[in-house]
Design a protein around this motif. Structure first.
Motif, PDB file in Angstrom:
ATOM      1  N   GLY A 116       3.780   9.768   4.317  1.00 15.96           N
ATOM      2  CA  GLY A 116       2.566  10.548   4.563  1.00 15.96           C
ATOM      3  C   GLY A 116       2.914  12.017   4.704  1.00 15.96           C
ATOM      4  N   TYR A 117       4.020  12.300   5.345  1.00 18.02           N
ATOM      5  CA  TYR A 117       4.472  13.677   5.561  1.00 18.02           C
ATOM      6  C   TYR A 117       4.588  14.396   4.213  1.00 18.02           C
ATOM      7  N   HIS A 141      -2.444  17.640  12.066  1.00 15.93           N
ATOM      8  CA  HIS A 141      -1.130  17.017  12.228  1.00 15.93           C
ATOM      9  C   HIS A 141      -0.004  17.947  11.761  1.00 15.93           C
ATOM     10  N   ASP A 216      -7.158  14.175   6.031  1.00 16.27           N
ATOM     11  CA  ASP A 216      -5.996  13.312   6.277  1.00 16.27           C
ATOM     12  C   ASP A 216      -6.476  12.165   7.170  1.00 16.27           C
ATOM     13  N   HIS A 219      -5.106   7.981  10.660  1.00 14.13           N
ATOM     14  CA  HIS A 219      -5.437   7.136  11.820  1.00 14.13           C
ATOM     15  C   HIS A 219      -6.829   6.504  11.714  1.00 14.13           C
ATOM     16  N   THR A 247      -1.527   7.540   5.079  1.00 14.26           N
ATOM     17  CA  THR A 247      -0.157   7.036   5.170  1.00 14.26           C
ATOM     18  C   THR A 247      -0.180   5.509   5.165  1.00 14.26           C
ATOM     19  N   SER A 249       2.129   4.058   7.023  1.00 17.81           N
ATOM     20  CA  SER A 249       2.944   3.744   8.200  1.00 17.81           C
ATOM     21  C   SER A 249       2.107   3.318   9.412  1.00 17.81           C
ATOM     22  N   LYS A 250       0.799   3.188   9.220  1.00 17.78           N
ATOM     23  CA  LYS A 250      -0.032   2.799  10.364  1.00 17.78           C
ATOM     24  C   LYS A 250      -0.702   1.459  10.030  1.00 17.78           C
TER      25      LYS A 250
HETATM   26  C1  LIG Z   1      -2.439  12.609  10.653  1.00 15.76           C
HETATM   27  C2  LIG Z   1      -1.092  12.243  10.108  1.00 15.76           C
HETATM   28  N1  LIG Z   1      -0.748  12.677   8.886  1.00 15.76           N
HETATM   29  C3  LIG Z   1       0.454  12.382   8.352  1.00 15.76           C
HETATM   30  C4  LIG Z   1       1.373  11.630   9.041  1.00 15.76           C
HETATM   31  C5  LIG Z   1       2.719  11.361   8.438  1.00 15.76           C
HETATM   32  O1  LIG Z   1       2.781  10.078   7.932  1.00 15.76           O
HETATM   33  P1  LIG Z   1       4.171   9.336   7.688  1.00 15.76           P
HETATM   34  O2  LIG Z   1       4.539   8.660   8.960  1.00 15.76           O
HETATM   35  O3  LIG Z   1       3.872   8.376   6.593  1.00 15.76           O
HETATM   36  O4  LIG Z   1       5.164  10.367   7.263  1.00 15.76           O
HETATM   37  C6  LIG Z   1       1.042  11.135  10.294  1.00 15.76           C
HETATM   38  C7  LIG Z   1       2.025  10.298  11.033  1.00 15.76           C
HETATM   39  O5  LIG Z   1       2.347  10.486  12.166  1.00 15.76           O
HETATM   40  C8  LIG Z   1      -0.206  11.465  10.858  1.00 15.76           C
HETATM   41  O6  LIG Z   1      -0.525  11.049  12.080  1.00 15.76           O
END
Ligand SMILES: Cc1ncc(COP(=O)(O)O)c(C=O)c1O
Length: 403
Positions: A116-117, A141, A216, A219, A247, A249-250
């Motif tokens: 996600g980053y 974020h 984004d 969440h 992302t 990752s959640k």
């Molecule tokens: C709002 C938001 N954007 C992007 C990310 C980054 O995602 P990733 O964990 O896949 O790098 C996060 C993760 O903490 C997030 O909370």
């Protein structure tokens, strides 16, 4: 220039003692390794704790169907794609997931990233170029902030507005030269507080000032919107939001990121984003896990209902006990402590009592905003939630956070 007179680059590292000092006090809340993870319960050093700080919102990382999908993908494609999507790193699963996510989010196209980053880094500096404007919520974020800094380095401009304050957004939009392209960037659900963006007003302002919108929704997926489709869907504004990113990752129980939008825009990002072109593609195991979770999100809406019921149960109990919570109706319940040391002590006492949460301290948050962020899963049972509430209340009283 003599060697003695040159300032050593590493001086700041050698002089950095904050983390060690907190460790010496036995209060260090970071990097604790988990030995086993069942979802709502995890084990640290053989001791079982209720996990009340994970973003595994629907609890799908432990779902046997998701695990099996990852294992099957490893058997078929191996453990890595060993290259970027652009070159040799695309497998059938990437294409299938892009098609299925575009369909899920009701957009023309989707593009996957490895985190996600990186997704923010792939979108923002690629789209917002020299002389154009990023219009950004002050509480966005950290990954969006980093992506913005990259764009600024290449000559883009930044206009920030006060958190979720639409009057301030309008004031900021009025200051931007009419001829300049502008992208409004906001979290859908803010990651620290769980608050939802005022999307209806944001959309109206974007129309009035001819701005494009990037949300984004990290969440929000699996938490709000029609069958978990996130913030634009929650407000019936999917068409009005140009780009939705997120992302894996959640809720998606995996690793990676995505953006969905119109064909032309996604195609442009696909062929111009260094974050995509120069980084290896998401692993087959990660992508297969998302495909499996997507099926579950679509067909088992009762998971989302359970998640919201679980979170509401904790939220109401903590409010009743007298805690100050950040505004949220999503899966995040953030308890304001407003003191650095008290936050660390509270965190440690919860940890010792068998509850794992996230401590938000400086420099991650502004002074006075120190907090304990809890988040919940569809798979938490009442017994887990009651444990969290009981320990919060006991320790809160002990530390004078509540009376
Ligand atoms: C709002 C938001 N954007 C992007 C990310 C980054 O995602 P990733 O964990 O896949 O790098 C996060 C993760 O903490 C997030 O909370």
């Amino acid at each position: 220039m003599t060697v003695e007179k040159t300032k050593d680059l590493f001086k700041k590292c050698i002089e950095y003692t904050m983390a060690d000092e907190v460790k010496e006090l036995g209060l260090y809340p970071f990097f604790h390794p988990i030995d086993e993870n069942e979802g709502p319960v995890v084990s640290f050093g053989g001791r079982k704790l209720v996990m009340a700080g994970s973003n595994n919102y629907l609890g799908l990382t432990a779902d046997p169907r998701v695990k099996a999908a990852s294992i099957n993908a490893i058997n078929k494609y191996g453990t890595s794609c060993s290259g970027s999507r652009y070159m040799t790193g695309t497998v059938n699963l990437h294409v299938e997931l892009e098609e299925r996510l575009a369909d899920f989010f009701e957009k023309e196209r989707c593009l996957l990233f490895s985190t996600g980053y990186q997704t923010g880094q792939g979108i923002i500096p690629t789209l917002v170029q020299r002389g154009e404007y990023i219009v950004s919520d002050r509480d966005n974020h950290a990954s969006l902030v980093a992506a913005t800094v990259m764009a600024l380095g290449a000559g883009a401009n930044l206009a920030r507005y006060n958190h979720n304050n639409m009057e301030d957004l309008e004031r900021v939009l009025q200051t931007i030269p009419e001829s300049a392209g502008r992208l409004i960037v906001s979290d859908g659900v803010f990651s620290v507080s769980g608050e939802i963006v005022d999307l209806p007003t944001l959309v109206k302002l974007a129309k009035k000032y001819n701005a494009r919108i990037l949300i984004d929704d990290a969440h929000a997926v699996g938490v709000i919107g029609k069958t978990g489709r996130g913030t634009p869907s929650e407000f019936g504004l999917v068409k009005e939001v140009d780009l939705i990113m997120g992302t894996f990752s959640k809720t998606f129980g995996s690793l990676g990121g995505y953006v969905v939008g119109d064909r032309a825009v996604i195609n442009f990002i696909k062929h111009n984003a260094p974050a995509l072109i120069f980084s290896a593609s998401p692993t087959p195991a990660s992508v297969a896990a998302v495909l499996a979770t997507l099926d579950i999100i679509r067909t088992e809406p009762e998971l989302m209902e359970r998640l919201i019921a679980n979170t509401d149960y904790v939220r109401q109990a903590l409010l009743k006990a007298g805690f100050t919570l950040m505004p949220s109706r999503t899966a995040i319940v953030t308890v304001l402590i407003s003191d650095q040391m008290k936050t660390l002590y509270f965190w440690k006492k919860l940890f010792d009592a068998g509850v794992y949460v996230n401590a938000f301290i400086r420099p991650g948050v502004m002074p006075g905003h120190e907090a304990l962020r809890t988040s919940f899963m569809a798979t938490h049972q009442r017994v887990h939630l009651d444990k969290v509430i009981t320990e919060f209340c006991t320790i809160g009283r002990e530390l004078g956070v509540i009376s």
